[in-house]
Design a protein around this motif. Sequence first.
Motif, mmCIF file in Angstrom:
data_model
loop_
_atom_site.group_PDB
_atom_site.id
_atom_site.type_symbol
_atom_site.label_atom_id
_atom_site.label_comp_id
_atom_site.label_asym_id
_atom_site.label_seq_id
_atom_site.Cartn_x
_atom_site.Cartn_y
_atom_site.Cartn_z
ATOM 1 N N LYS A 100 -22.795 -25.269 43.985
ATOM 2 C CA LYS A 100 -21.867 -25.346 45.120
ATOM 3 C C LYS A 100 -22.494 -24.854 46.413
ATOM 4 O O LYS A 100 -21.844 -24.828 47.446
ATOM 5 C CB LYS A 100 -20.597 -24.551 44.808
ATOM 6 N N GLY A 101 -23.762 -24.424 46.359
ATOM 7 C CA GLY A 101 -24.437 -23.963 47.568
ATOM 8 C C GLY A 101 -24.310 -22.477 47.834
ATOM 9 O O GLY A 101 -24.658 -22.012 48.917
ATOM 10 N N ASN A 102 -23.814 -21.706 46.858
ATOM 11 C CA ASN A 102 -23.707 -20.259 47.034
ATOM 12 C C ASN A 102 -25.041 -19.600 46.701
ATOM 13 O O ASN A 102 -25.656 -19.905 45.675
ATOM 14 C CB ASN A 102 -22.603 -19.691 46.140
ATOM 15 N N GLU A 126 -23.273 -32.902 61.197
ATOM 16 C CA GLU A 126 -22.745 -33.031 59.840
ATOM 17 C C GLU A 126 -23.513 -34.091 59.047
ATOM 18 O O GLU A 126 -23.740 -33.937 57.848
ATOM 19 C CB GLU A 126 -21.264 -33.381 59.911
ATOM 20 N N ALA A 127 -23.939 -35.172 59.714
ATOM 21 C CA ALA A 127 -24.651 -36.261 59.026
ATOM 22 C C ALA A 127 -25.948 -35.773 58.381
ATOM 23 O O ALA A 127 -26.340 -36.276 57.326
ATOM 24 C CB ALA A 127 -24.953 -37.391 60.006
ATOM 25 N N ALA A 128 -26.606 -34.801 58.990
ATOM 26 C CA ALA A 128 -27.845 -34.273 58.408
ATOM 27 C C ALA A 128 -27.554 -33.621 57.069
ATOM 28 O O ALA A 128 -28.320 -33.776 56.110
ATOM 29 C CB ALA A 128 -28.495 -33.271 59.359
ATOM 30 N N TYR A 129 -26.450 -32.906 56.981
ATOM 31 C CA TYR A 129 -26.098 -32.252 55.720
ATOM 32 C C TYR A 129 -25.558 -33.236 54.693
ATOM 33 O O TYR A 129 -25.737 -33.042 53.495
ATOM 34 C CB TYR A 129 -25.129 -31.103 55.971
ATOM 35 N N ALA A 130 -24.929 -34.303 55.136
ATOM 36 C CA ALA A 130 -24.468 -35.334 54.194
ATOM 37 C C ALA A 130 -25.666 -35.944 53.478
ATOM 38 O O ALA A 130 -25.658 -36.113 52.256
ATOM 39 C CB ALA A 130 -23.666 -36.403 54.937
ATOM 40 N N ASP A 131 -26.730 -36.243 54.236
ATOM 41 C CA ASP A 131 -27.952 -36.782 53.638
ATOM 42 C C ASP A 131 -28.594 -35.757 52.710
ATOM 43 O O ASP A 131 -29.036 -36.088 51.611
ATOM 44 C CB ASP A 131 -28.936 -37.180 54.745
ATOM 45 N N PHE A 132 -28.621 -34.519 53.141
ATOM 46 C CA PHE A 132 -29.177 -33.424 52.346
ATOM 47 C C PHE A 132 -28.489 -33.344 50.986
ATOM 48 O O PHE A 132 -29.139 -33.366 49.938
ATOM 49 C CB PHE A 132 -29.009 -32.123 53.151
ATOM 50 N N TRP A 133 -27.161 -33.253 50.974
ATOM 51 C CA TRP A 133 -26.419 -33.120 49.718
ATOM 52 C C TRP A 133 -26.544 -34.363 48.850
ATOM 53 O O TRP A 133 -26.697 -34.258 47.624
ATOM 54 C CB TRP A 133 -24.951 -32.785 49.992
ATOM 55 N N LYS A 134 -26.492 -35.524 49.453
ATOM 56 C CA LYS A 134 -26.645 -36.766 48.688
ATOM 57 C C LYS A 134 -27.990 -36.779 47.957
ATOM 58 O O LYS A 134 -28.074 -37.143 46.782
ATOM 59 C CB LYS A 134 -26.537 -37.968 49.629
ATOM 60 N N THR A 135 -29.034 -36.355 48.649
ATOM 61 C CA THR A 135 -30.386 -36.365 48.090
ATOM 62 C C THR A 135 -30.536 -35.371 46.948
ATOM 63 O O THR A 135 -30.991 -35.731 45.859
ATOM 64 C CB THR A 135 -31.425 -36.061 49.196
ATOM 65 N N ILE A 136 -30.149 -34.118 47.174
ATOM 66 C CA ILE A 136 -30.379 -33.109 46.129
ATOM 67 C C ILE A 136 -29.440 -33.289 44.936
ATOM 68 O O ILE A 136 -29.822 -33.024 43.802
ATOM 69 C CB ILE A 136 -30.351 -31.668 46.669
ATOM 70 N N GLN A 137 -28.224 -33.761 45.172
ATOM 71 C CA GLN A 137 -27.319 -33.992 44.048
ATOM 72 C C GLN A 137 -27.770 -35.173 43.192
ATOM 73 O O GLN A 137 -27.424 -35.257 42.026
ATOM 74 C CB GLN A 137 -25.883 -34.192 44.542
ATOM 75 N N ALA A 138 -28.582 -36.057 43.771
ATOM 76 C CA ALA A 138 -29.167 -37.170 43.007
ATOM 77 C C ALA A 138 -30.403 -36.717 42.230
ATOM 78 O O ALA A 138 -31.049 -37.520 41.559
ATOM 79 C CB ALA A 138 -29.522 -38.314 43.943
ATOM 80 N N GLY A 139 -30.747 -35.440 42.366
ATOM 81 C CA GLY A 139 -31.882 -34.911 41.631
ATOM 82 C C GLY A 139 -33.208 -35.058 42.345
ATOM 83 O O GLY A 139 -34.268 -34.849 41.751
ATOM 84 N N GLU A 140 -33.166 -35.409 43.617
ATOM 85 C CA GLU A 140 -34.392 -35.615 44.389
ATOM 86 C C GLU A 140 -34.636 -34.435 45.329
ATOM 87 O O GLU A 140 -33.730 -33.659 45.622
ATOM 88 C CB GLU A 140 -34.282 -36.911 45.187
ATOM 89 N N THR A 141 -35.842 -34.333 45.829
ATOM 90 C CA THR A 141 -36.216 -33.292 46.779
ATOM 91 C C THR A 141 -35.939 -33.769 48.198
ATOM 92 O O THR A 141 -36.223 -34.903 48.538
ATOM 93 C CB THR A 141 -37.712 -32.943 46.622
ATOM 94 N N ASP A 183 -32.554 -27.044 34.163
ATOM 95 C CA ASP A 183 -32.634 -26.494 32.811
ATOM 96 C C ASP A 183 -32.721 -27.721 31.925
ATOM 97 O O ASP A 183 -31.713 -28.370 31.655
ATOM 98 C CB ASP A 183 -31.394 -25.657 32.493
ATOM 99 N N GLY A 184 -33.956 -28.100 31.564
ATOM 100 C CA GLY A 184 -34.160 -29.379 30.893
ATOM 101 C C GLY A 184 -33.883 -30.495 31.881
ATOM 102 O O GLY A 184 -34.437 -30.514 32.970
ATOM 103 N N GLU A 185 -33.000 -31.383 31.534
ATOM 104 C CA GLU A 185 -32.633 -32.485 32.433
ATOM 105 C C GLU A 185 -31.460 -32.141 33.344
ATOM 106 O O GLU A 185 -31.170 -32.853 34.292
ATOM 107 C CB GLU A 185 -32.286 -33.734 31.610
ATOM 108 N N ARG A 186 -30.787 -31.054 33.039
ATOM 109 C CA ARG A 186 -29.571 -30.673 33.766
ATOM 110 C C ARG A 186 -29.917 -29.888 35.032
ATOM 111 O O ARG A 186 -30.675 -28.933 34.991
ATOM 112 C CB ARG A 186 -28.694 -29.832 32.836
ATOM 113 N N ILE A 187 -29.318 -30.292 36.160
ATOM 114 C CA ILE A 187 -29.480 -29.550 37.422
ATOM 115 C C ILE A 187 -28.546 -28.343 37.369
ATOM 116 O O ILE A 187 -27.347 -28.488 37.141
ATOM 117 C CB ILE A 187 -29.155 -30.443 38.640
ATOM 118 N N VAL A 188 -29.125 -27.145 37.577
ATOM 119 C CA VAL A 188 -28.330 -25.916 37.500
ATOM 120 C C VAL A 188 -28.242 -25.194 38.839
ATOM 121 O O VAL A 188 -27.549 -24.189 38.968
ATOM 122 C CB VAL A 188 -28.876 -24.968 36.404
#
Length: 143
Positions: free
Chosen positions: A27-29, A63-78, A104-109
């Motif tokens: 959640k970004g904490n 806000e658009a910069a963070y939308a791209d940021f979250w989309k990218t990292i939640q897809a498992g990319e850097t 943790d393995g394949e799961r993003i934690v």
Amino acid sequence: MRNNQPVTQREYVLSEEAVLISRSDLKGNVTYANPTFVEVSGYSRDELIGAPHNLLRHPDMPEAAYADFWKTIQAGETWQGVVKNRRKNGDHYWVHATVAPLRDGERIVGYTSVRRKAAGKAVARAEKIYAEIREKANPATTR
């Protein structure tokens, strides 16, 4: 979007050697902050741990910069980019950030963020692009 205030328009210039490292949950904490990150942020470690990472969001960041940021990292990319962050006292600092999923393995934690001082040319380019994005998003408020 979080609008952290006040802002001073004073830049806190990072040293060339500074490396800011943090980790956050899904959640970004913030779950970890290295001593350099704590020092640069102006917050205490206790104030950072458990707090949303967007505590550092500068209102100049679109806000658009963070939308791209979250989309990218939640897809498992850097994700990489130039970011203007706000210190606790309202000063700001520019970083080149690299944020990658923590697995943790394949799961993003969670996510790991490594930030260094952004180059002057990259900051100038980012300021121009971010201003254009903000103007397109809010044409009446930027005139």
